[in-house]
Write a protein that holds these residues in place. Structure first.
Motif, PDB file in Angstrom:
ATOM      1  N   GLY A 611       0.376   9.193  -4.943  1.00 15.30           N
ATOM      2  CA  GLY A 611      -0.709   8.328  -4.507  1.00 15.30           C
ATOM      3  C   GLY A 611      -0.544   7.859  -3.083  1.00 15.30           C
ATOM      4  N   SER A 612       0.679   7.932  -2.556  1.00 12.51           N
ATOM      5  CA  SER A 612       0.973   7.498  -1.186  1.00 12.51           C
ATOM      6  C   SER A 612       0.871   8.631  -0.168  1.00 12.51           C
ATOM      7  N   THR A 613       0.575   9.846  -0.611  1.00 10.16           N
ATOM      8  CA  THR A 613       0.636  10.986   0.313  1.00 10.16           C
ATOM      9  C   THR A 613      -0.296  10.823   1.500  1.00 10.16           C
ATOM     10  N   HIS A 614      -1.409  10.112   1.299  1.00 12.51           N
ATOM     11  CA  HIS A 614      -2.332   9.910   2.420  1.00 12.51           C
ATOM     12  C   HIS A 614      -1.626   9.245   3.594  1.00 12.51           C
ATOM     13  N   SER A 615      -0.634   8.403   3.308  1.00 16.90           N
ATOM     14  CA  SER A 615       0.011   7.629   4.367  1.00 16.90           C
ATOM     15  C   SER A 615       0.987   8.458   5.189  1.00 16.90           C
ATOM     16  N   PHE A 616       1.619   9.464   4.580  1.00 18.13           N
ATOM     17  CA  PHE A 616       2.586  10.254   5.346  1.00 18.13           C
ATOM     18  C   PHE A 616       2.116  11.672   5.630  1.00 18.13           C
ATOM     19  N   VAL A 617       0.876  12.001   5.216  1.00 22.07           N
ATOM     20  CA  VAL A 617       0.302  13.303   5.553  1.00 22.07           C
ATOM     21  C   VAL A 617      -0.931  13.109   6.433  1.00 22.07           C
ATOM     22  N   LEU A 618      -1.944  12.454   5.898  1.00 21.90           N
ATOM     23  CA  LEU A 618      -3.212  12.335   6.609  1.00 21.90           C
ATOM     24  C   LEU A 618      -3.085  11.512   7.891  1.00 21.90           C
ATOM     25  N   ARG A 619      -2.165  10.571   7.903  1.00 21.81           N
ATOM     26  CA  ARG A 619      -2.068   9.678   9.062  1.00 21.81           C
ATOM     27  C   ARG A 619      -0.933  10.062  10.001  1.00 21.81           C
ATOM     28  N   ASN A 620      -0.297  11.199   9.701  1.00 20.66           N
ATOM     29  CA  ASN A 620       0.825  11.648  10.529  1.00 20.66           C
ATOM     30  C   ASN A 620       0.312  12.618  11.601  1.00 20.66           C
ATOM     31  N   LYS A 621      -0.278  12.068  12.656  1.00 25.61           N
ATOM     32  CA  LYS A 621      -0.879  12.892  13.701  1.00 25.61           C
ATOM     33  C   LYS A 621       0.154  13.689  14.488  1.00 25.61           C
ATOM     34  N   GLN A 622       1.377  13.184  14.537  1.00 28.70           N
ATOM     35  CA  GLN A 622       2.417  13.896  15.265  1.00 28.70           C
ATOM     36  C   GLN A 622       2.779  15.205  14.567  1.00 28.70           C
ATOM     37  N   LYS A 623       2.815  15.161  13.248  1.00 26.85           N
ATOM     38  CA  LYS A 623       3.199  16.342  12.480  1.00 26.85           C
ATOM     39  C   LYS A 623       2.011  17.236  12.156  1.00 26.85           C
ATOM     40  N   TRP A 624       0.864  16.598  11.856  1.00 27.05           N
ATOM     41  CA  TRP A 624      -0.333  17.363  11.496  1.00 27.05           C
ATOM     42  C   TRP A 624      -1.534  16.796  12.259  1.00 27.05           C
ATOM     43  N   PRO A 625      -1.722  17.223  13.508  1.00 29.91           N
ATOM     44  CA  PRO A 625      -2.752  16.629  14.373  1.00 29.91           C
ATOM     45  C   PRO A 625      -4.185  16.947  13.957  1.00 29.91           C
ATOM     46  N   HIS A 626      -4.381  17.924  13.072  1.00 27.90           N
ATOM     47  CA  HIS A 626      -5.742  18.359  12.739  1.00 27.90           C
ATOM     48  C   HIS A 626      -6.277  17.721  11.465  1.00 27.90           C
TER      49      HIS A 626
END
Length: 1006
Positions: A611-626
Motif C-alpha cells: 500500500g506504500s509503494t506509491h511513496s517510493f515508486v511514483l514519487r521517486n523522480k530521481q529513480k523513475w523520472p517518467h
C-alpha cells in the motif's frame, strides 16, 4: 451460350500478373519466432527509445500492483500482466509517455513459511537462528523468484523497465515504508489496542481480511441455557427457574462468554416444555426464553414433543435480566453475572434470537461490549476482556477447567476444546441440543487452514479518530460508522464531516474513476463498514513497526529526530538494522534511555508494504523520472478491492489525504472452459507456459483481449482453438496486404478525392474505425477493439473489398487509376491495422511491420496511432454502398446455388440477370460496374420485379436474380468470360483490358 474455346492449349500468363509476393509466412511459428523479437527489443533498448521519444508528452502512469515473489507465474498473473501491458502500450500510442515499472512484493508469511519448511526438513529450529540470518535467507529466496518471474513476464511480451524494477525489500523501499508508518504514528492515527482479529494458529500470526478465503467447513452447533440470576423485582416471580437460550457454532468460545445480545426489534416469549423423552437434555418443566419466530425450530432441534407459550417478554424486561454463566462454578470460575445487551446485529433469521457474546472472539461481540462499557461499570461488571485462547490455540488460565485443551492444532485440525466444553455444559445441565452445520468458514489463503477470532494485542490505525487530534482516543477502538458513509454520501456531504481516515477514503473513492463502474460501490461499501486497520504481524520477515513505547506510561514516542535516524539506517542497511545489537540505543540517542522504552518487534502487514509503494515508486523522480503521482491507474483482479486497492487507498489517505490513483480497473478471475475454478485437484489448470510453448504468447494475448475481463474469464482447449482460428484469419489478411503491397510504389499514390467510390468507401470506414478504436482503447475496452478490427478485416476486407479488387490488383495495367487507388488504400490499411493491433499482438505486428520496414531501429512499437483524416468520412457514400452491397448479397446467394448444383464452376462463368424493383437501388447502382462488384463476367440489369422463379432474399425486398452463363471466350490471363477476348490481334487469347496491361508491362521492361 458460353463460347469459351475448348481443346486449345492456353498460354500461362501467371508471371505477368501482380500476384502477392511476401516472405511473411502463413504459418506463424510463434513459439520459435517470438524470442527473436524479444532479443531484438532488448538489443535496441526499445523501452529506452520509447522514453526518449515520448519525453515531452503527457505522462500516463499505470502503477504495477506487485505480485508475490514465491513461485512460477500462473494464468491469473498472465491475464493481469497482459492487461497492464495493453494499457501502457495503447496509451503510449495514443500520445502519452506511458512508462511501466514492474514491481514485486517480497516480505511476508509465505516466504517465511517456505524457509521454515526447509528448516523443519533439516531438523533445524528457527528460534535458534539469529533473526538477521533468517531474514537474509528469506531475502535470497525472494530474489531467486523475482528473477524467474521476471523472465516469465517478459516472455508474455510485457514491455517495462525490467532492469530497474521496484522491490518492497530493497533498502530504499524499506526505509520509505518505515517513514510512512512513522507519518501515521506522528499524526496520532496509530495505536496499540486489544480486539479480536482473525488468527492463524498454524502460522502463528494475525491475518487481514484480504488474506482470508472462505471454504466449506463442518462446525459443531449447540443450544445452551443461561439460567436467569436476577431481574427487576416485579419480574423475578415470572423468571424464577427460567433460562435464556443461545445458539452457537463455536462451542469453544463459551468460556469467553461475558454477555448475551438480543434485539428490541424482535418478539420474545417465555416457553415451558410440557412433553419430552426422559433421556432428553431438555426436560419437562424447563422454562426457556426464545424468539417467537424461532421457538418451533428450537424445540424441534431439542427433540421436545410438547411446549406452551407462557408469557411475552419485553425488551425492557430482557435488559433488566442478568444470567448465570452456563459453566458457573466450574473449577471455581465463571462466577460473574452475564448481562443482556440490546444489539443491532441480532436477527431472528436463525438460532434462537439471542447471540452468545464473547468479546474476545468476534467483532460484533467486541463492538457491543465496548459500547456498553459505561453501563457495565455502573452495574459492577468488569469490562476487561479475557485472553481465553493463546496464540498456539490452547486455552489459557482465563478458561478455568479447560486450560491445556486446544481449539486448533498446528496442522489446522480441530482439537478437543469443543468436546470438552460440550461435555461440561451437559454436566451442568445447561445444554438442550447439539448438531452439526456445514457452512462457509474463514481460512488462511496461504495455509488453507481454518482461522479463529482471538483477542490479541495488536497495532491499529484509527478509521474514525480525527486525524492529528491530540489527547486521548476520540472514539472507541472499533470506530463510529457514519450514517452518511453507510448510505454512500456524496463528496459535498462528506466534506463537512470530521477529517477521519474513513471520510478521507470515502471522499477519494468519489473522486476516482472505476472500470467497470460497479467497482466504486464495492470499494465504498468495504471502506464504510470496515473496522480499524490492523497493521501488526507476529513474524520476522518484513518491515518492523518502527515505534518505541514508554514502558511506564504506554505512550508512543513521537520524535522526528529518532524517526530520521531509523529511516537513515534502513537506507544504508535495510530493515535488518532494527534487529542488530544496540539498535535501540542508536536510534534513541542521548535524548532517551533505552531501558525506559519497549522496542516493538512486530512487523508490518505486507498490505501496508504494498500500500506504500506509491511513496517510493511514483514519487521517486530521481529513480523513475517518467512517473506521476497520483498514478493514472491501478489495475488488478476483483479480489483487490479488499486488498491492494483498499490498502493503498487507506495508506495514501492517511499520509497524503487523497487516493494514490486517478482510476481503478478491475478484472475477473480465470476459470476453466466450463466455468469452474481452476485447481490441481480437478486437473483443469491451464498454465501460461504451456500455452506459450504450444501456440505462442500472442495467442494468449489475443485471448485476453477478446474476453470480457470485467467478469470471470474462461479458458480451455476449445477456447484456445477458437482464439487460434481468429488469429489465423487476422494473420492471413495481413499477409495478403503485405503480398500486394510488394507492388506498391510511391508514384502510385492517389489522392482520396480522385479515387473510385469503392476506395473512398474503405477510407470512410478507416476514419470511422479510427474513432471507434481510439475510443475503445481510451476506455480500456480491448474486446471492442478486437471485435471492430476482426469484423472489419474478415468481413469488409477479406470477404468484400479484397474479393472485389483482386482482379484489378492482379490484372489491371500499371497505369490503372483503379489499381493505383487500391494500392494506396492498402497502404493506408496496413499503416492503420498494424498500429491498432500492436498493443495486443505485439510480436505479430512487429514481424508484419518489419516485413515492409526492415531498417535498423525500426519498430511498430515506436509508432503512434496514425492520424486518419476526418475528411475521409462520407456518410452519404456509405449509405449508397449499403444498398449496393445488399444487391451483391442477392447475386452471390443465387450463384452459390449454381455452384452447388455444378452448373458453374466459378462466378466468372456467370452473367446473371438482376431485376431491381426498388428505385433506391436503381439510383445507387447507376454508373456502377455490378459485374465487378459481384465478381461475375457480366451482369444484365433490369428495372423490373423479376419472374416468380427468380432468386430472392427475404431481407432484401425488391431485388431478384436469374442466373445465366456469360457469353464470349475466357480470357487466358484474368479468366473472365468476355466478348472482347481476341479483339487485340497482338494478344489474341486475352481481353482488351489484359492486352493493354501486357503492353504496359512490356514497355516497362517487366
Amino acid at each position: 451460350m458460353n463460347d469459351t474455346a475448348t481443346g486449345a492449349t492456353e498460354k500461362d500468363y501467371s508471371a505477368t500478373l501482380f500476384l502477392p509476393e511476401t516472405d511473411f509466412p502463413m504459418r506463424a511459428g510463434l513459439p520459435a519466432r517470438e524470442p527473436v523479437w524479444l532479443q531484438r527489443w532488448e538489443d535496441m533498448d526499445i523501452y529506452g527509445l520509447q522514453r526518449e521519444q515520448a519525453k515531452d508528452r503527457p505522462l500516463f502512469t499505470l502503477h504495477d500492483g506487485p505480485p508475490y515473489a514465491n513461485g512460477n507465474i500462473h494464468i491469473g498473473h498472465a491475464l493481469n500482466k497482459t492487461l497492464k501491458d495493453m494499457v501502457s502500450r495503447s496509451m503510449q500510442m495514443l500520445g502519452h509517455n506511458a512508462a511501466y515499472i514492474p514491481g514485486w512484493d517480497c516480505h511476508g508469511l509465505p516466504i517465511e513459511w517456505k524457509i521454515e519448511e526447509q528448516y523443519r526438513a533439516k531438523g533445524k529450529d528457527k528460534n535458534e537462528v539469529p533473526v538477521v540470518e533468517f531474514r537474509q535467507e528469506c531475502r535470497t529466496f525472494a530474489e531467486q523468484w523475482v528473477d524467474i518471474q521476471r523472465e516469465e513476464f517478459k516472455r508474455l511480451g510485457v514491455l517495462g523497465e525490467w532492469d530497474n524494477p521496484y522491490l518492497t525489500m530493497s533498502f530504499d523501499a524499506e526505509a520509505q515504508i518505515a517513514r510512512e508508518l512513522m507519518k501515521v504514528s506522528m499524526s496520532g492515527q496509530l495505536y496499540r489496542g486489544s480486539k479480536p482479529v482473525m488468527w492463524s494458529v498454524v502460522e502463528r500470526t494475525a491475518l487481514a481480511e484480504a488474506e482470508i478465503e472462505y471454504q466449506e467447513y463442518e462446525s459443531d452447533a449447540i443450544w445452551v441455557k443461561f439460567p436467569v440470576a436476577s431481574a427487576r423485582l416485579e419480574d423475578m416471580g415470572r423468571f424464577v427457574g427460567a433460562s435464556v437460550v443461545i445458539w452457537t457454532t463455536t462451542p469453544w468460545t463459551i468460556p469467553g462468554n461475558r454477555a448475551i445480545s438480543f434485539s428490541s426489534r424482535i418478539g420474545y416469549s417465555l416457553y415451558e416444555v410440557t412433553e419430552a423423552p426422559e433421556e432428553n437434555w431438555a426436560k419437562v418443566g424447563d422454562k426457556l426464553i426464545i424468539a417467537d419466530k424461532l421457538a418451533t425450530e428450537v424445540f424441534a432441534k431439542a427433540k421436545v414433543a410438547g411446549f406452551e407459550k407462557r408469557t411475552a417478554v419485553s425488551a425492557d424486561e430482557l435488559a433488566s435480566i442478568t444470567c448465570f454463566h452456563p459453566l458457573h462454578g466450574l473449577a471455581g470460575g465463571y462466577m460473574f453475572g452475564v448481562p443482556l445487551l440490546d444489539g443491532e446485529h441480532v436477527t431472528d433469521d436463525a438460532g434462537t434470537g439471542f447471540v452468545h457474546t464473547a468479546p474476545g472472539h468476534g467483532l460484533d461481540d467486541f463492538g457491543i461490549w465496548m459500547e456498553s462499557t459505561r453501563l457495565l461499570q455502573e452495574h459492577g461488571i468488569d469490562p476487561a476482556i479475557p485472553y481465553v485462547v493463546g496464540d498456539d490455540g490452547f486455552y489459557t488460565k482465563d478458561a478455568p477447567g479447560f486450560e491445556g485443551a486446544r481449539v486448533i492444532d498446528d496442522n489446522g485440525k480441530k482439537g478437543d476444546a469443543n468436546q470438552r466444553v460440550i461435555t461440561a455444559l451437559a454436566e451442568h445441565g445447561n445444554i438442550i441440543a447439539r448438531g452439526r452445520l456445514k457452512h462457509q468458514y474463514p481460512h488462511s489463503w496461504r495455509s488453507k487452514k481454518p482461522v479463529i477470532f482471538r483477542n490479541t494485542p495488536q497495532w491499529f490505525v484509527y478509521m474514525d479518530k480525527p486525524i492529528g487530534a491530540a489527547g486521548p482516543q476520540a472514539t472507541s477502538p472499533l470506530g463510529v460508522r457514519s450514517t452518511l458513509a453507510q448510505q454512500g454520501a456524496g463528496e459535498g456531504a462528506l466534506s463537512s464531516l470530521p477529517d477521519t481516515l474513513r471520510n478521507r477514503a470515502l471522499r477519494a473513492i468519489d473522486q476516482t474513476r472505476f472500470y467497470p463502474a460497479s467497482g466504486q460501490n464495492r470499494l465504498r461499501a468495504m471502506i464504510a463498514d470496515r473496522p480499524d486497520w490492523v497493521l501488526s504481524r507476529q513474524r520476522a520477515w518484513g518491515v518492523p513497526i518502527t515505534v518505541f513505547v514508554h514502558k511506564a506510561t504506554g505512550e508512543i514516542l513521537r520524535d522526528e529526530t529518532v524517526n530520521h535516524r531509523i529511516a537513515q539506517s534502513f537506507e544504508e542497511e535495510g530493515a535488518d538494522a532494527w534487529y542488530k545489537e544496540g539498535a535501540a540505543e542508536r536510534y534513541l540517542g542521548a535524548e532517551y534511555k533505552a531501558d525506559d522504552y519497549e522496542m516493538i518487534r512486530d512487523v508490518l502487514d505486507v498490505w501496508f508494504d504494498s500500500g506504500s509503494t506509491h511513496s517510493f515508486v511514483l514519487r521517486n523522480k530521481q529513480k523513475w523520472p517518467h512517473l506521476k503521482f497520483p498514478a493514472s491507474m491501478y489495475l488488478e483482479g476483483s479480489d483487490q478491492h479488499r486488498g491492494w486497492f483498499h490498502s493503498s487507498l487507506l495508506e495514501s489517505c492517511a499520509t497524503n489525504g487523497y487516493a494514490p490513483y486517478d482510476s481503478v480497473l478491475t478484472h475477473g478471475f480465470t476459470m476453466d472452459g466450463e466455468g469452474r475454478k481452476m485447481s490441481k485437484s480437478l486437473g483443469n489448470v491451464v498454465a501460461p507456459q504451456e500455452i506459450i510453448k504450444q501456440y505462442g504468447a500472442d495467442i494468449l494475448r489475443l485471448w485476453v483481449a477478446s474476453s470480457d475481463y470485467s467478469e470471470d474469464l474462461r479458458l480451455g482447449k476449445e477456447i484456445i482453438q477458437t482464439t487460434v482460428d481468429s488469429y489465423r484469419k487476422l494473420r492471413n489478411t495481413l499477409r495478403w496486404l503485405l503480398g500486394n503491397l510488394a507492388h506498391f510504389r510511391s508514384e502510385d499514390v492517389v489522392d482520396a478525392k480522385d479515387m473510385p467510390e469503392l476506395e473512398r468507401l474503405m477510407l470512410h470506414r478507416l476514419a470511422q474505425l479510427d474513432a471507434g478504436v481510439r475510443a475503445a482503447y481510451k476506455e480500456y475496452d480491448y474486446r471492442r477493439v478486437v471485435t471492430l478490427l476482426s469484423n472489419f478485416m474478415n468481413i469488409e476486407l477479406s470477404a468484400f473489398y479484397f474479393d472485389i479488387r483482386k482482379d484489378a490488383l492482379y490484372c489491371d495495367p500499371i497505369s490503372s487509376i483503379k489499381r493505383r487507388s487500391a494500392l494506396t488504400v492498402l497502404d493506408h490499411l496496413f499503416n492503420a491495422l498494424t498500429a491498432w493491433l500492436a498493443p495486443i499482438l505485439v510480436f505479430t505486428m512487429e514481424e508484419c511491420w518489419l516485413e515492409r520496414h526492415p531498417g535498423e531501429g525500426e519498430s511498430v512499437h515506436l509508432r503512434l496511432f496514425p492520424e486518419i483524416p476526418t475528411t475521409w468520412l462520407d456518410d452519404e457514400l456509405a449509405g449508397k454502398w449499403q444498398l449496393i452491397r445488399a444487391v451483391r448479397r442477392v447475386v452471390t446467394g443465387a450463384l452459390e446455388i449454381e455452384r452447388r448444383e455444378k452448373r458453374i464452376g466459378s462466378s466468372l462463368e456467370a452473367a446473371p440477370k438482376v431485376f431491381v424493383a426498388d428505385a433506391r437501388y436503381v439510383v445507387a447502382l447507376e454508373g456502377q460496374d455490378l459485374a465487378e462488384i459481384a465478381i461475375t463476367s457480366a451482369v444484365e440489369l433490369r428495372q423490373d420485379e423479376g419472374p416468380a422463379e427468380a432468386f430472392r432474399l427475404d431481407d432484401v425486398p425488391g431485388i431478384s436474380v436469374v442466373p445465366a452463363l456469360a457469353q464470349g471466350q475466357r480470357c487466358a490471363r484474368s479468366w473472365k468470360v468476355l466478348p472482347d477476348v481476341g479483339s487485340d490481334p497482338e494478344y489474341p487469347d486475352v481481353s482488351a483490358r489484359d492486352a493493354q496491361a501486357l503492353r504496359e508491362r512490356a514497355a516497362a521492361g517487366l
